[in-house]
Design a protein around this motif. Structure first.
Motif, PDB file in Angstrom:
ATOM      1  N   HIS A   1       0.437  57.431 -32.865  1.00  0.00           N
ATOM      2  CA  HIS A   1      -0.404  57.848 -31.758  1.00  0.00           C
ATOM      3  C   HIS A   1      -1.603  58.617 -32.301  1.00  0.00           C
ATOM      4  O   HIS A   1      -1.673  58.919 -33.487  1.00  0.00           O
ATOM      5  N   GLN A   2      -2.512  58.923 -31.437  1.00  0.00           N
ATOM      6  CA  GLN A   2      -3.625  59.829 -31.718  1.00  0.00           C
ATOM      7  C   GLN A   2      -3.467  61.024 -30.780  1.00  0.00           C
ATOM      8  O   GLN A   2      -3.084  60.858 -29.627  1.00  0.00           O
ATOM      9  N   ASP A   3      -3.777  62.207 -31.270  1.00  0.00           N
ATOM     10  CA  ASP A   3      -3.680  63.376 -30.394  1.00  0.00           C
ATOM     11  C   ASP A   3      -4.607  63.259 -29.194  1.00  0.00           C
ATOM     12  O   ASP A   3      -4.327  63.796 -28.119  1.00  0.00           O
ATOM     13  N   ALA A   4      -5.718  62.532 -29.340  1.00  0.00           N
ATOM     14  CA  ALA A   4      -6.678  62.375 -28.248  1.00  0.00           C
ATOM     15  C   ALA A   4      -6.076  61.634 -27.058  1.00  0.00           C
ATOM     16  O   ALA A   4      -6.630  61.684 -25.965  1.00  0.00           O
ATOM     17  N   ALA A   5      -4.957  60.963 -27.230  1.00  0.00           N
ATOM     18  CA  ALA A   5      -4.293  60.322 -26.089  1.00  0.00           C
ATOM     19  C   ALA A   5      -3.784  61.373 -25.110  1.00  0.00           C
ATOM     20  O   ALA A   5      -3.696  61.131 -23.912  1.00  0.00           O
ATOM     21  N   PHE A   6      -3.468  62.559 -25.607  1.00  0.00           N
ATOM     22  CA  PHE A   6      -2.883  63.621 -24.794  1.00  0.00           C
ATOM     23  C   PHE A   6      -3.935  64.606 -24.286  1.00  0.00           C
ATOM     24  O   PHE A   6      -3.776  65.215 -23.246  1.00  0.00           O
ATOM     25  N   PHE A   7      -5.009  64.800 -25.054  1.00  0.00           N
ATOM     26  CA  PHE A   7      -6.133  65.654 -24.693  1.00  0.00           C
ATOM     27  C   PHE A   7      -7.279  65.247 -25.604  1.00  0.00           C
ATOM     28  O   PHE A   7      -7.081  64.943 -26.765  1.00  0.00           O
ATOM     29  N   GLU A   8      -8.498  65.191 -25.037  1.00  0.00           N
ATOM     30  CA  GLU A   8      -9.626  64.694 -25.814  1.00  0.00           C
ATOM     31  C   GLU A   8     -10.862  65.557 -25.574  1.00  0.00           C
ATOM     32  O   GLU A   8     -11.103  66.010 -24.465  1.00  0.00           O
ATOM     33  N   PHE A   9     -11.606  65.793 -26.645  1.00  0.00           N
ATOM     34  CA  PHE A   9     -12.827  66.591 -26.600  1.00  0.00           C
ATOM     35  C   PHE A   9     -13.972  65.792 -27.191  1.00  0.00           C
ATOM     36  O   PHE A   9     -13.757  64.895 -28.006  1.00  0.00           O
ATOM     37  N   ASP A  10     -15.221  66.141 -26.802  1.00  0.00           N
ATOM     38  CA  ASP A  10     -16.369  65.524 -27.453  1.00  0.00           C
ATOM     39  C   ASP A  10     -16.680  66.313 -28.720  1.00  0.00           C
ATOM     40  O   ASP A  10     -15.935  67.216 -29.094  1.00  0.00           O
ATOM     41  N   GLY A  11     -17.803  65.993 -29.371  1.00  0.00           N
ATOM     42  CA  GLY A  11     -18.168  66.686 -30.604  1.00  0.00           C
ATOM     43  C   GLY A  11     -17.153  66.399 -31.691  1.00  0.00           C
ATOM     44  O   GLY A  11     -16.630  65.287 -31.799  1.00  0.00           O
ATOM     45  N   HIS A  47      -3.681  53.606 -25.675  1.00  0.00           N
ATOM     46  CA  HIS A  47      -2.263  53.819 -25.917  1.00  0.00           C
ATOM     47  C   HIS A  47      -1.426  53.205 -24.796  1.00  0.00           C
ATOM     48  O   HIS A  47      -1.939  52.865 -23.741  1.00  0.00           O
ATOM     49  N   SER A  48      -0.137  53.117 -25.033  1.00  0.00           N
ATOM     50  CA  SER A  48       0.825  52.629 -24.037  1.00  0.00           C
ATOM     51  C   SER A  48       1.898  53.681 -23.836  1.00  0.00           C
ATOM     52  O   SER A  48       2.142  54.506 -24.717  1.00  0.00           O
ATOM     53  N   ASP A  49       2.553  53.616 -22.685  1.00  0.00           N
ATOM     54  CA  ASP A  49       3.699  54.487 -22.461  1.00  0.00           C
ATOM     55  C   ASP A  49       4.861  53.976 -23.304  1.00  0.00           C
ATOM     56  O   ASP A  49       5.146  52.779 -23.329  1.00  0.00           O
ATOM     57  N   HIS A  53       6.715  59.122 -25.541  1.00  0.00           N
ATOM     58  CA  HIS A  53       5.372  59.681 -25.403  1.00  0.00           C
ATOM     59  C   HIS A  53       4.342  58.552 -25.320  1.00  0.00           C
ATOM     60  O   HIS A  53       4.694  57.384 -25.340  1.00  0.00           O
ATOM     61  N   LEU A  54       3.070  58.922 -25.227  1.00  0.00           N
ATOM     62  CA  LEU A  54       2.008  57.930 -25.332  1.00  0.00           C
ATOM     63  C   LEU A  54       1.973  57.457 -26.787  1.00  0.00           C
ATOM     64  O   LEU A  54       1.934  58.265 -27.704  1.00  0.00           O
ATOM     65  N   GLY A  55       1.994  56.169 -26.999  1.00  0.00           N
ATOM     66  CA  GLY A  55       2.062  55.676 -28.365  1.00  0.00           C
ATOM     67  C   GLY A  55       1.271  54.410 -28.579  1.00  0.00           C
ATOM     68  O   GLY A  55       0.627  53.885 -27.664  1.00  0.00           O
ATOM     69  N   LEU A  56       1.323  53.933 -29.790  1.00  0.00           N
ATOM     70  CA  LEU A  56       0.674  52.687 -30.194  1.00  0.00           C
ATOM     71  C   LEU A  56       1.777  51.742 -30.657  1.00  0.00           C
ATOM     72  O   LEU A  56       2.121  51.712 -31.834  1.00  0.00           O
ATOM     73  N   PRO A  57       2.362  50.965 -29.726  1.00  0.00           N
ATOM     74  CA  PRO A  57       3.494  50.104 -30.071  1.00  0.00           C
ATOM     75  C   PRO A  57       3.206  49.119 -31.199  1.00  0.00           C
ATOM     76  O   PRO A  57       4.099  48.709 -31.913  1.00  0.00           O
ATOM     77  N   GLU A  58       1.926  48.755 -31.365  1.00  0.00           N
ATOM     78  CA  GLU A  58       1.563  47.809 -32.418  1.00  0.00           C
ATOM     79  C   GLU A  58       1.538  48.483 -33.792  1.00  0.00           C
ATOM     80  O   GLU A  58       1.463  47.820 -34.806  1.00  0.00           O
ATOM     81  N   TRP A  59       1.566  49.810 -33.812  1.00  0.00           N
ATOM     82  CA  TRP A  59       1.445  50.574 -35.048  1.00  0.00           C
ATOM     83  C   TRP A  59       2.655  50.373 -35.941  1.00  0.00           C
ATOM     84  O   TRP A  59       3.788  50.296 -35.473  1.00  0.00           O
ATOM     85  N   SER A  60       2.416  50.276 -37.233  1.00  0.00           N
ATOM     86  CA  SER A  60       3.515  50.225 -38.201  1.00  0.00           C
ATOM     87  C   SER A  60       3.135  51.111 -39.374  1.00  0.00           C
ATOM     88  O   SER A  60       2.009  51.596 -39.468  1.00  0.00           O
ATOM     89  N   THR A  61       4.048  51.310 -40.278  1.00  0.00           N
ATOM     90  CA  THR A  61       3.767  52.140 -41.451  1.00  0.00           C
ATOM     91  C   THR A  61       3.034  51.351 -42.537  1.00  0.00           C
ATOM     92  O   THR A  61       2.639  51.930 -43.540  1.00  0.00           O
ATOM     93  N   GLU A  62       2.809  50.052 -42.305  1.00  0.00           N
ATOM     94  CA  GLU A  62       2.071  49.255 -43.295  1.00  0.00           C
ATOM     95  C   GLU A  62       0.639  49.782 -43.398  1.00  0.00           C
ATOM     96  O   GLU A  62      -0.054  49.920 -42.394  1.00  0.00           O
ATOM     97  N   GLY A  63       0.225  50.113 -44.595  1.00  0.00           N
ATOM     98  CA  GLY A  63      -1.111  50.657 -44.806  1.00  0.00           C
ATOM     99  C   GLY A  63      -1.204  52.151 -44.558  1.00  0.00           C
ATOM    100  O   GLY A  63      -2.256  52.752 -44.772  1.00  0.00           O
ATOM    101  N   ALA A  64      -0.126  52.745 -44.088  1.00  0.00           N
ATOM    102  CA  ALA A  64      -0.111  54.186 -43.842  1.00  0.00           C
ATOM    103  C   ALA A  64       0.390  54.917 -45.083  1.00  0.00           C
ATOM    104  O   ALA A  64       1.055  54.332 -45.935  1.00  0.00           O
ATOM    105  N   SER A 115       1.079  60.346 -19.883  1.00  0.00           N
ATOM    106  CA  SER A 115       1.314  58.937 -19.575  1.00  0.00           C
ATOM    107  C   SER A 115      -0.042  58.248 -19.422  1.00  0.00           C
ATOM    108  O   SER A 115      -1.065  58.909 -19.243  1.00  0.00           O
ATOM    109  N   VAL A 116      -0.041  56.925 -19.487  1.00  0.00           N
ATOM    110  CA  VAL A 116      -1.276  56.166 -19.305  1.00  0.00           C
ATOM    111  C   VAL A 116      -1.874  56.459 -17.934  1.00  0.00           C
ATOM    112  O   VAL A 116      -3.074  56.712 -17.801  1.00  0.00           O
ATOM    113  N   LYS A 117      -1.037  56.476 -16.900  1.00  0.00           N
ATOM    114  CA  LYS A 117      -1.517  56.743 -15.541  1.00  0.00           C
ATOM    115  C   LYS A 117      -2.144  58.131 -15.442  1.00  0.00           C
ATOM    116  O   LYS A 117      -3.224  58.295 -14.873  1.00  0.00           O
ATOM    117  N   MET A 118      -1.494  59.122 -16.005  1.00  0.00           N
ATOM    118  CA  MET A 118      -2.010  60.490 -15.950  1.00  0.00           C
ATOM    119  C   MET A 118      -3.352  60.581 -16.682  1.00  0.00           C
ATOM    120  O   MET A 118      -4.277  61.251 -16.218  1.00  0.00           O
TER     121      MET A 118
END
Length: 146
Positions: A1-11, A47-49, A53-64, A115-118
């Motif tokens: 996931h990215q933290d910005a899925a839960f709260f996001e700021f500019d700058g 992201h998806s529910d 939590h909000l996540g990236l279901p397509e995400w894998s550890t490959e390349g991480a 959540s995505v809806k929220m």
């Protein structure tokens, strides 16, 4: 996931710190953190529910990169950095604590979502009512409003 899925700021947005309280590594099988190098340059990724939590279901550890670290280690990362941990399969808890730091001039884009809806509702509301920046202090484990 990215933290910005839960709260996001500019700058520059919030810089997060994840602080390990115990040694965390693959050998202990206690769910070390993986980060995707350069992913912060992608900006926000939808992201998806998921079950937890909000996540990236397509995400894998490959390349991480697996961040194996001893207790006391602090990791700093950007709100758009893709990161995550596999489950802790050990019998020992893996406590950590997270802090986030922002500059005063970075404005809130989306204040909080679990959540995505929220998230969609918060972004829609922000079009007519600018989100407010929450400020508080932690003292003895209790949140104090300023």
């Amino acid at each position: 996931h990215q933290d910005a899925a839960f709260f996001e700021f500019d700058g520059l947005g919030p810089i997060g710190t994840l602080n390990y309280c115990v040694d965390t590594n693959l050998q202990r099988n206690n769910g070390p953190l993986y980060v995707v190098p350069g992913s912060h340059k992608l900006g926000f990724v939808e992201h998806s529910d998921t079950a937890s939590h909000l996540g990236l279901p397509e995400w894998s550890t490959e390349g991480a990169i697996c961040v194996e670290a001893p207790a006391g280690t602090a990791l700093f990362f950007h709100q758009y950095l893709i990161h995550g941990s596999p489950p802790n399969h050990s019998d020992i808890p893996r406590p950590n604590f997270i802090n986030r730091y922002t500059r005063p001039q970075d404005k809130v884009i989306m204040p909080l979502a679990t959540s995505v809806k929220m998230r969609q509702e918060a972004l829609e509301k922000a079009k007519t009512e600018p989100p407010k920046r929450e400020r508080g202090l932690m003292a003895r484990g209790e949140r104090l409003a300023l």
